[in-house]
Design an enzyme around this catalytic site. Structure first.
Site, PDB file in Angstrom:
ATOM      1  N   GLU A   1      46.548  61.161  26.419  1.00  0.00           N
ATOM      2  CA  GLU A   1      46.918  62.256  25.521  1.00  0.00           C
ATOM      3  C   GLU A   1      46.495  61.856  24.117  1.00  0.00           C
ATOM      4  O   GLU A   1      47.300  61.439  23.296  1.00  0.00           O
ATOM      5  CB  GLU A   1      48.427  62.528  25.619  1.00  0.00           C
ATOM      6  N   TYR A   2      45.184  61.950  23.899  1.00  0.00           N
ATOM      7  CA  TYR A   2      44.626  61.435  22.654  1.00  0.00           C
ATOM      8  C   TYR A   2      45.252  62.083  21.428  1.00  0.00           C
ATOM      9  O   TYR A   2      45.491  61.423  20.430  1.00  0.00           O
ATOM     10  CB  TYR A   2      43.113  61.621  22.636  1.00  0.00           C
TER      11      TYR A   2
ATOM     12  N   GLN B   1      35.532  49.201  37.283  1.00  0.00           N
ATOM     13  CA  GLN B   1      35.948  50.411  36.565  1.00  0.00           C
ATOM     14  C   GLN B   1      35.899  51.592  37.538  1.00  0.00           C
ATOM     15  O   GLN B   1      34.874  51.810  38.210  1.00  0.00           O
ATOM     16  CB  GLN B   1      34.996  50.625  35.374  1.00  0.00           C
TER      17      GLN B   1
ATOM     18  N   TRP C   1      45.972  54.628  35.738  1.00  0.00           N
ATOM     19  CA  TRP C   1      45.866  54.982  34.320  1.00  0.00           C
ATOM     20  C   TRP C   1      46.950  56.007  33.996  1.00  0.00           C
ATOM     21  O   TRP C   1      47.213  56.897  34.818  1.00  0.00           O
ATOM     22  CB  TRP C   1      44.524  55.641  34.019  1.00  0.00           C
TER      23      TRP C   1
ATOM     24  N   ALA D   1      51.044  46.508  22.456  1.00  0.00           N
ATOM     25  CA  ALA D   1      51.523  47.874  22.225  1.00  0.00           C
ATOM     26  C   ALA D   1      51.729  48.041  20.721  1.00  0.00           C
ATOM     27  O   ALA D   1      52.726  47.615  20.151  1.00  0.00           O
ATOM     28  CB  ALA D   1      52.821  48.115  22.986  1.00  0.00           C
TER      29      ALA D   1
ATOM     30  N   ASP E   1      45.721  46.512  29.517  1.00  0.00           N
ATOM     31  CA  ASP E   1      46.043  47.632  28.626  1.00  0.00           C
ATOM     32  C   ASP E   1      47.462  48.084  28.915  1.00  0.00           C
ATOM     33  O   ASP E   1      47.945  47.940  30.057  1.00  0.00           O
ATOM     34  CB  ASP E   1      45.135  48.834  28.947  1.00  0.00           C
TER      35      ASP E   1
ATOM     36  N   TRP F   1      31.257  50.252  23.613  1.00  0.00           N
ATOM     37  CA  TRP F   1      32.629  50.273  24.131  1.00  0.00           C
ATOM     38  C   TRP F   1      33.406  49.037  23.703  1.00  0.00           C
ATOM     39  O   TRP F   1      34.252  48.535  24.423  1.00  0.00           O
ATOM     40  CB  TRP F   1      32.659  50.508  25.656  1.00  0.00           C
TER      41      TRP F   1
ATOM     42  N   VAL G   1      48.510  60.088  20.751  1.00  0.00           N
ATOM     43  CA  VAL G   1      48.541  58.659  20.429  1.00  0.00           C
ATOM     44  C   VAL G   1      47.406  58.179  19.536  1.00  0.00           C
ATOM     45  O   VAL G   1      47.462  57.069  19.033  1.00  0.00           O
ATOM     46  CB  VAL G   1      48.534  57.780  21.704  1.00  0.00           C
ATOM     47  N   ARG G   2      46.397  59.014  19.348  1.00  0.00           N
ATOM     48  CA  ARG G   2      45.230  58.486  18.646  1.00  0.00           C
ATOM     49  C   ARG G   2      45.091  58.995  17.219  1.00  0.00           C
ATOM     50  O   ARG G   2      44.030  58.903  16.629  1.00  0.00           O
ATOM     51  CB  ARG G   2      43.968  58.783  19.440  1.00  0.00           C
TER      52      ARG G   2
ATOM     53  N   HIS H   1      36.094  46.889  33.945  1.00  0.00           N
ATOM     54  CA  HIS H   1      37.034  47.600  33.080  1.00  0.00           C
ATOM     55  C   HIS H   1      37.845  46.587  32.263  1.00  0.00           C
ATOM     56  O   HIS H   1      38.486  45.700  32.845  1.00  0.00           O
ATOM     57  CB  HIS H   1      37.963  48.438  33.969  1.00  0.00           C
TER      58      HIS H   1
ATOM     59  N   GLU I   1      35.143  45.987  25.611  1.00  0.00           N
ATOM     60  CA  GLU I   1      34.687  46.159  27.006  1.00  0.00           C
ATOM     61  C   GLU I   1      33.196  45.823  27.147  1.00  0.00           C
ATOM     62  O   GLU I   1      32.780  45.258  28.166  1.00  0.00           O
ATOM     63  CB  GLU I   1      34.952  47.583  27.479  1.00  0.00           C
TER      64      GLU I   1
HETATM   65  C1  4GW Z   1      42.303  55.513  18.700  1.00  0.00           C
HETATM   66  O1  4GW Z   1      42.933  56.103  17.843  1.00  0.00           O
HETATM   67  C2  4GW Z   1      42.900  54.354  19.385  1.00  0.00           C
HETATM   68  S1  4GW Z   1      44.382  53.715  19.010  1.00  0.00           S
HETATM   69  C3  4GW Z   1      42.328  53.657  20.404  1.00  0.00           C
HETATM   70  C4  4GW Z   1      43.108  52.586  20.877  1.00  0.00           C
HETATM   71  C5  4GW Z   1      44.274  52.483  20.177  1.00  0.00           C
HETATM   72  C6  4GW Z   1      45.325  51.518  20.409  1.00  0.00           C
HETATM   73  C7  4GW Z   1      45.171  50.584  21.436  1.00  0.00           C
HETATM   74  C8  4GW Z   1      46.525  51.526  19.658  1.00  0.00           C
HETATM   75  O2  4GW Z   1      46.737  52.304  18.713  1.00  0.00           O
HETATM   76  N1  4GW Z   1      47.518  50.649  19.995  1.00  0.00           N
HETATM   77  C9  4GW Z   1      47.359  49.767  21.004  1.00  0.00           C
HETATM   78  O3  4GW Z   1      48.298  49.021  21.305  1.00  0.00           O
HETATM   79  N2  4GW Z   1      46.182  49.699  21.697  1.00  0.00           N
HETATM   80  C10 4GW Z   1      46.029  48.676  22.744  1.00  0.00           C
HETATM   81  O4  4GW Z   1      44.666  48.542  23.114  1.00  0.00           O
HETATM   82  C11 4GW Z   1      46.779  49.113  24.007  1.00  0.00           C
HETATM   83  O5  4GW Z   1      47.194  47.975  24.756  1.00  0.00           O
HETATM   84  C12 4GW Z   1      45.709  49.878  24.729  1.00  0.00           C
HETATM   85  O6  4GW Z   1      46.013  50.051  26.096  1.00  0.00           O
HETATM   86  C13 4GW Z   1      44.504  48.982  24.465  1.00  0.00           C
HETATM   87  C14 4GW Z   1      43.122  49.645  24.617  1.00  0.00           C
HETATM   88  O7  4GW Z   1      43.114  50.933  24.042  1.00  0.00           O
HETATM   89  P1  4GW Z   1      43.000  52.215  24.979  1.00  0.00           P
HETATM   90  O8  4GW Z   1      43.942  52.035  26.127  1.00  0.00           O
HETATM   91  O9  4GW Z   1      43.189  53.444  24.176  1.00  0.00           O
HETATM   92  O10 4GW Z   1      41.493  52.074  25.453  1.00  0.00           O
HETATM   93  P2  4GW Z   1      40.848  52.820  26.697  1.00  0.00           P
HETATM   94  O11 4GW Z   1      40.552  54.246  26.268  1.00  0.00           O
HETATM   95  O12 4GW Z   1      39.587  52.027  26.984  1.00  0.00           O
HETATM   96  O13 4GW Z   1      41.807  52.795  27.863  1.00  0.00           O
HETATM   97 MN    MN Z   2      43.640  51.934  28.249  1.00  0.00          MN
END
Ligand code: 4GW
Ligand code: MN
Length: 360
Positions: A352-353, A239, A348, A127, A217, A306, A356-357, A272, A309
């Protein structure tokens, strides 16, 4: 090394010391530096990958031997698994690995078998940045309630800011160990570098402490019992969006330049990366192979579509998992109503991109 401690971090440390359950480790510039360690004494860490694999193999064989001495009967697939209990879905792979769906397993048989062996299960989670504020507390509280209930669990939590670690009172048989890791500047690297950190952590801690482990994750929440039926040597998660899709639709890496390349019409399933697991030895091999692939790609100036992944999918294509988990074990409610999904164990969190993104 200079360690600066935020007042909340100090309060957390005092809480940890008081509870006597948690060890906190400070990770800086790739080196493990112990701040404080309560439970197990670490042994010397092997230096090369070959030595490590040799050591892990010996350790695993000894551990299996110990267990076999205590309880000669090993569990056979037929003892606990009903492949025909869910005729509407696929429950066996071509290589005869079970695909675990709700109602395909006899929990009482598994409970009896693993209770005698007193298994400990590890769960790693990262995290970093905004994911720490937004997801970690919910993930841990739900894991405390539903992950391997009645069995020993160690949560390995990787954060970039110890002072923000949520203070959660865990149930009995649960411990958490918190590690500080550096925050990668690119988000793709935050995700991919987990492969390196998990491998290092298996060498330094996990191999001494658990029988099985999962890596997950943080943007997910446990919804109901996630139990012994998920344990095996090498466990992969289907997945949710692709479990019924045709092979050519799988979003594998299709560029031959990348080490994660899988030619079209090849592959078995789309897995996944939000959930993978197995014995420490098998997960160690997986994380090292994926990390090596990631580094080779960087040297070639390429990056798989990806990220981790894609590398995970390549690994499982070559090294078939011994158990698959149905999408009930990592469901996305956005998919909508689906009669295959009888009982969701983990889901999941909404993406909320915008929130957090923005930290890339
Ligand atoms: C884009 O801005 C980011 S930030 C994409 C992933 C980010 C991120 C991911 C982060 O800022 N901090 C973080 O702890 N993670 C870890 O990586 C976290 O455990 C997250 O669940 C894992 C994978 O990223 P995700 O869940 O966003 O990936 P997907 O979309 O494949 O579930
Ligand atoms: Mn994730």
């Amino acid at each position: 090394m200079e360690i600066k401690m935020h007042p909340r971090g100090m309060a957390f440390l005092i809480f940890c010391l008081g509870s006597g359950f948690v060890s906190v480790v400070y990770l800086n510039r790739g080196d493990w530096t112990f701040l404080w360690m309560y439970r197990e004494k670490s042994q010397e860490i092997p230096i090369s990958k070959n030595q490590t694999e040799h050591w892990l193999t010996n350790w695993f064989n000894c551990r299996s031997q110990d267990t076999a001495d205590k309880e000669p009967n090993t569990l056979q697939l037929d003892d606990w698994f009903h492949a025909s209990a869910r005729p509407e879905v696929s429950t066996l792979t071509d290589w005869s690995a079970p695909i675990v769906w709700d109602s395909t397993f006899k929990r009482s048989v598994l409970e009896d078998y693993y209770s005698k062996r007193k298994v400990t299960v590890g769960l790693t989670v990262f995290a970093i940045g905004k994911y720490l504020d937004k997801y970690l507390k919910t993930f841990l509280i739900s894991a405390d309630n539903f992950f391997m209930v009645g069995h020993k669990v160690i949560f390995y939590v990787m954060v970039d800011d110890l002072s923000k670690m949520p203070l959660i009172e865990l149930g009995p048989l649960r411990t958490f160990k918190v590690f500080q890791v550096n925050k990668e500047s690119r988000w793709q690297d935050i995700s991919m570098m987990r492969m390196k950190t998990i491998g290092d952590l298996i060498e330094s801690h996990i191999k001494y402490e658990v029988d099985f482990m999962f890596c997950m994750d943080v943007d997910q929440v446990f919804q109901s019992d996630y139990g012994l039926e998920t344990l095996d040597e090498s466990v992969a998660q289907l997945q949710a969006w692709f479990y019924k899709a045709d092979k050519e639709k799988f979003t594998y890496e299709r560029d031959p330049q990348s080490t994660a390349y899988i030619p079209s019409m090849q592959g078995d399933y789309y897995y996944h990366a939000a959930v993978f697991g197995g014995t420490p030895l098998r997960v160690f091999n997986l994380t090292r192979e994926c990390y090596e692939g990631i580094i080779k790609d960087k040297e070639r100036n390429t990056e798989a579509i990806w990220h981790d992944e894609s590398h995970l999918n390549k690994y499982y294509f070559i090294n078939k998992p011994t158990k698959l988990l149905s999408p009930e074990y990592c469901w996305d409610y956005k998919i909508g109503k689906n009669s295959d999904i009888k009982n969701v164990k983990l889901s999941w969190m909404p993406k909320e991109y915008g929130e957090v993104r923005s930290n890339s």
